[in-house]
Design an enzyme around this catalytic site. Structure first.
Site, short mmCIF file in Angstrom:
data_model
loop_
_atom_site.label_atom_id
_atom_site.label_comp_id
_atom_site.label_asym_id
_atom_site.label_seq_id
_atom_site.Cartn_x
_atom_site.Cartn_y
_atom_site.Cartn_z
N ASP A 168 24.24 40.65 12.64
CA ASP A 168 24.20 39.68 13.73
C ASP A 168 22.84 39.84 14.41
OD1 ASP A 168 24.37 38.21 16.05
OD2 ASP A 168 26.32 38.98 16.66
N LYS A 186 21.92 30.42 21.39
CA LYS A 186 21.07 31.27 22.23
C LYS A 186 19.59 30.95 22.01
CE LYS A 186 25.01 33.51 23.09
NZ LYS A 186 25.94 33.01 22.09
N TYR A 243 29.98 42.42 20.07
CA TYR A 243 30.33 41.28 20.92
C TYR A 243 31.85 41.10 20.92
CZ TYR A 243 31.06 36.34 22.06
OH TYR A 243 31.53 35.17 22.59
N ARG A 250 29.84 15.78 5.96
CA ARG A 250 30.43 17.12 5.93
C ARG A 250 29.81 17.96 4.83
NH1 ARG A 250 34.60 18.75 2.80
NH2 ARG A 250 35.47 16.66 2.55
#
Length: 913
Positions: A203, A228, A128, A76
């Protein structure tokens, strides 16, 4: 474009290039191009070199590490596979620091955790859907103020830059799915100048580091949905964050470790593998995208792609980016056509995402952006018919061929004269039927005047008590509001509120705030709540501020424009002039706003083609009969308007009432549409609520007396509520008594067997009793008591009560059928001498009226009104459109209020509910 530009110019960033291993080479090496950097994965430092010399970074699929004081102890907090990935992402992003997390939204979540309660965020207005959802949560639950602005205009952020308060500016370029371009460099400079502590976040998912590196243009933090383009295969979920500031990197690392959303080792391995082919994939994808965009644009579709020469943001995009990307969108003009196109493709897979090696197609408004409410989508200018294309690496010829076949199958284009051509204005038959009507191809009513009217109302019994669940009995009055539309042919819309300070206003239709509107399709019902974005847009962009307009005109104009814009569909925006007159006293509690709402709703429904009147001429007066139940001044031959028209009008009139009053009961507009009388019970009191028409209601003669004393309805209602809380037993008994009165009155009014003299005597007693109870509730007024005393005293002996809100406003006096005319005139003079304004009227008459379109209107011999169609045209066909054979507008605007009802009754035959 990216491949060519990388050969022609040196990179704008200073990325490390491995030194040659052989010292014999003396000529310095050139910096590696981006595609080489993508394919070359080097170690973050010497400690990370694989002991076995593997050419691919190993997957350290372990949750914990042995030992004390080592670099890694818990995955982690850190993992060698993820470290290689983050080093690689930083290298290709011109970044000093990079972090990999579980998704793109997880990346934004980590970034927004830098915000503190009370700070302000500036964000684009074309974001978005998931971004919008998270910002809404922060605004609602975390005390963060979010300003959505048009970031395509750098100066638009300036009014919202508040030093010490503005903490973050969130940008996206190109935007998704409209491909709008934001000047990242320009906005970053403005932010640093005015709010140096604010963080600029970008973004960059649509571009990836291959085509755009916002850190080079002043951004502080950049994030990508690595699901993406960085991955490229849609086989993992990931997000990456990059920055150059050590302080921000330290905070981000702390948040990721605390939250535990760092990317897993296996997904880190997959993402690292995907980034190696980023450049070669995007070269193919964007070159094909250009071919697709050029084909769609040539066919005449509105196409959004920054590579097209007519794209409004192309110059800015060329300055900050190295390519145009592989996402484009286009508009068809018809949502159903778009749905057929999407369904007809074969190679283009229907999916909500983008960035895959496979080509994808979608309709954002019903898929990726469906979580954004329609009003917000409209405010962003997002067309419901928009199709988004995400181009993959398939052969371009196959993709183009598949798209052409889908367009042909859907009916958007055809093949003729050895070429593909677009079918003009493709529109489905279903939509055509809704927009134009099954049996017509033109709308002749656009070229004639429409004259409409609606009555006011009185609450006969149950005022104020209705707020606490008691039944109210309301009835129409024979004082009416009238509306007249006259066609224009100059693209303008105008209003004249003749009895509201003689107010006039004119708008250029195309300059109204259409970007804020999602029209209600024909046949669909307006939602329960108003579209506040439309209301706000009208207030801020279509009208002066309320303090710069005469009283009551501001709200009336907003209601008119709201209905006009919400009814508009399929590009039909009728140009006309609307005149409103009223024989009702405005603001006296007699439902003047409701009758106005009914008039504008009716006129707009007709002009927008949303209702159709009966297609045969109404019968003559002789065929109908004398209709003794109406004491209303005769309006010629009457015919009932079909129930569907009345109900549709009532629904839209209720919408207008919401604009005017916020939370109306619906009683006033229902009475104005249907006429007669009805009983109303509010919901939430343990009994059946709603409105019921009182059948068989006998028209009654009343004297309405305007005290001319303004009243504050909210204050009066609040006063009764306080009294109820302080003296619940007393108020409870009063409310019960008023309920008994309403029940008795309702039964008597609906009973055809009750003799007329008995009915009038009984109603007079109920009126007196009802007023006493209302006075006990504290909602009377000295002026109303004076009126009541004058009418009750000798020689009149009439029964009077307050109506509406009380506290001023109007009183109603029941006038028996046999009351002598000379006494009535004497009473009227006495009331006028005391400063009051009486009106003799009938209660319970007709509702909505529309002047029959099947008869010639009556034109006064002394009425020299010329035909109206600004600019004026001669009778017949003119340069600006067909002129009116007769126009009643000028006379309608000039006739006095006292003569208005009589004048309107002589215009022709009225269709009445």
């Amino acid at each position: 474009m990216a491949a060519e530009s990388s050969l022609k110019k040196a990179p704008a960033y200073n990325l490390p290039t491995p030194e040659p291993e052989s010292p014999s080479l003396t000529r310095p090496r050139q910096p590696y191009r981006f595609s080489t950097l993508c394919a070359t994965v080097d170690s973050p430092d010497a400690d990370h070199k694989d002991q076995h010399g593997s050419s691919s970074v190993p997957i350290y699929q372990t949750a914990t590490f042995k030992g004390v004081g080592g670099q890694y102890d818990y995955t982690r907090s850190g993992n060698p596979t993820r470290s290689h990935l983050e080093h690689h992402i930083a290298k290709i992003s011109s970044a000093a620091h990079a972090f990999a997390v579980s998704s793109g939204m997880a990346a934004l979540d980590v970034i927004t955790r830098l915000l503190k309660p009370g700070v302000e965020v500036i964000a684009g207005d074309d974001l978005y859907g998931g971004t919008n959802r998270l910002l809404t949560y922060l605004r609602t639950h975390m005390g963060v103020t979010v300003h959505h602005v048009d970031t395509t205009k750098a100066e638009s952020v300036i009014p919202y830059l508040h030093p010490g308060k503005t903490a973050m500016v969130l940008l996206e370029s190109p935007t998704n799915p409209l491909l709008k371009i934001v000047d990242i460099a320009g906005i970053s400079a403005l932010v640093k100048e005015k709010c140096e502590d604010a963080v600029v976040v970008v973004d960059n998912t649509m571009m990836s580091p291959y085509l755009q590196r916002p850190l080079e243009h002043g951004a502080d933090i950049v994030y990508d949905s690595a699901t993406k383009y960085l991955s490229g295969h849609h086989d993992l979920m990931a997000g990456v964050i990059t920055c150059n500031r050590d302080d921000l990197a330290k905070e981000i690392a702390f948040i990721i470790n605390s939250v535990g959303n760092a990317l897993t080792p296996f997904d880190s391995f997959l993402l690292l593998r995907g980034t190696k082919t980023l450049a070669i994939r995007m070269d193919r994808q964007q070159s094909t995208s250009m071919l697709v965009a050029q084909m769609l644009s040539k066919l005449g579709f509105v196409t959004h792609y920054p590579g097209l020469p007519n794209h409004p943001g192309k110059d800015i995009h060329d300055r900050i980016s190295d390519g145009y990307g592989a996402v484009l969108s286009f508009e068809t003009g018809d949502k159903e056509l778009s749905e057929r196109i999407v369904a007809a493709t074969r190679l283009w897979g229907i999916s909500v995402s983008f960035g895959c090696v496979n080509s994808l197609i979608s309709m954002p408004c019903v898929m990726s952006h469906a979580s954004i409410d329609p009003a917000t989508r409209a405010a962003r200018g997002l067309p419901e018919d928009l199709i988004r294309l995400c181009v993959g690496i398939e052969d371009p010829a196959d993709l183009l061929d598949d798209l052409r076949h889908a367009l042909i199958e859907a009916g958007a284009i055809t093949f003729a004269a050895n070429n593909y051509i677009r079918i003009p204005n493709p529109i489905s038959r279903a939509v055509e039927k809704l927009a134009l009507g099954e049996a017509r191809t033109a709308r002749p009513q656009d070229h004639r005047e429409w004259f409409v009217s609606a009555p006011g109302k009185v609450i006969l019994f149950g005022e104020h008590a209705v707020v606490h669940g008691v039944t109210a009995v309301a009835a129409s009055v024979d004082l009416r509001c009238y509306g007249l539309t006259s066609p224009r042919y100059d693209g303008k819309l105008s209003v004249h509120f003749a009895d509201i300070n003689n107010y006039k206003h004119e708008w250029d239709i195309d300059e109204l705030p259409w970007d804020a509107v999602v029209p209600i399709p024909n046949g669909e019902v307006h939602p329960d709540t108003l579209d506040q974005r439309v209301v706000d847009a009208i207030k801020s962009r279509a009208l002066p501020s309320e303090d710069k307009m005469p009283p009551k005109t501001h709200a009336a104009a907003i209601a008119f424009l709201y209905l006009y814009m919400m009814m508009t569909s399929h590009g039909s925006r009728p140009s006309f002039h609307f005149v409103c007159r009223s024989s009702l006293p405005i603001g006296a509690g007699l439902g003047s706003s409701a009758s106005f709402s009914v008039c504008i709703a009716t006129a707009l429904l007709i002009l927008h083609g949303r209702i159709e009147l009966p297609t045969v001429p109404p019968p003559s007066r002789e065929a109908i009969g004398s209709d003794p139940g109406h004491v209303h001044v005769s309006h010629g031959g009457r015919r009932a308007i079909p129930p569907d028209i009345a109900e549709e009008t009532n629904r839209w009139a209720f919408v207008a009432e919401k604009v005017l009053h916020g939370n109306p009961s619906g009683v006033d507009n229902s009475v104005a549409v249907f006429g007669g009388a009805l009983a109303y019970v509010r919901p939430g009191f343990g009994k059946r609520s709603g409105m019921d028409q009182i059948q068989g209601f006998k028209s009654l003669r009343f004297l309405l007396i305007d005290s001319k004393v303004p009243r504050d309805t909210k204050a009066l209602v609040a006063g009764v509520a306080r009294k109820k809380a302080a003296e619940p037993e007393l108020v409870g008994k009063l409310l019960d008594a008023i309920q008994v009165i309403s029940n008795e009155a309702r039964r008597a009014l609906a009973d055809p067997e009750v003799p007329r003299n008995v009915l009038l005597s009984g109603l007079a007693s109920l009126i007196d009793e009802n007023h006493v109870h209302l006075a006990s509730l504290g909602v009377s007024h000295p002026s109303l008591e004076v009126i009541r005393a004058k009418t009750a005293g000798a020689p009149y002996r009439l029964s009077t009560k307050l109506t509406g809100a009380g506290g001023g406003g109007c009183a109603v006096t029941l006038v028996p059928d046999d009351f002598p005319e000379e006494k009535l005139q004497s009473l009227i003079k006495s009331l006028e001498a005391a400063g009051y304004e009486p009106y003799v009227t009938a209660v319970g008459g007709s509702g909505l009226g529309i002047l029959s379109p099947y008869d010639e209107i009556t034109v006064d011999e002394d009425d020299d009104s010329p035909p109206l169609s600004p600019p004026m045209t001669p009778i017949g066909e003119g340069a600006d459109g067909p002129a009116l054979q007769h126009s009643i507008r000028r006379r309608f605007e000039k006739v006095s209020s006292t003569e208005l009802s009589k004048w309107a009754s002589t215009r022709g035959k009225w269709l009445y509910v």
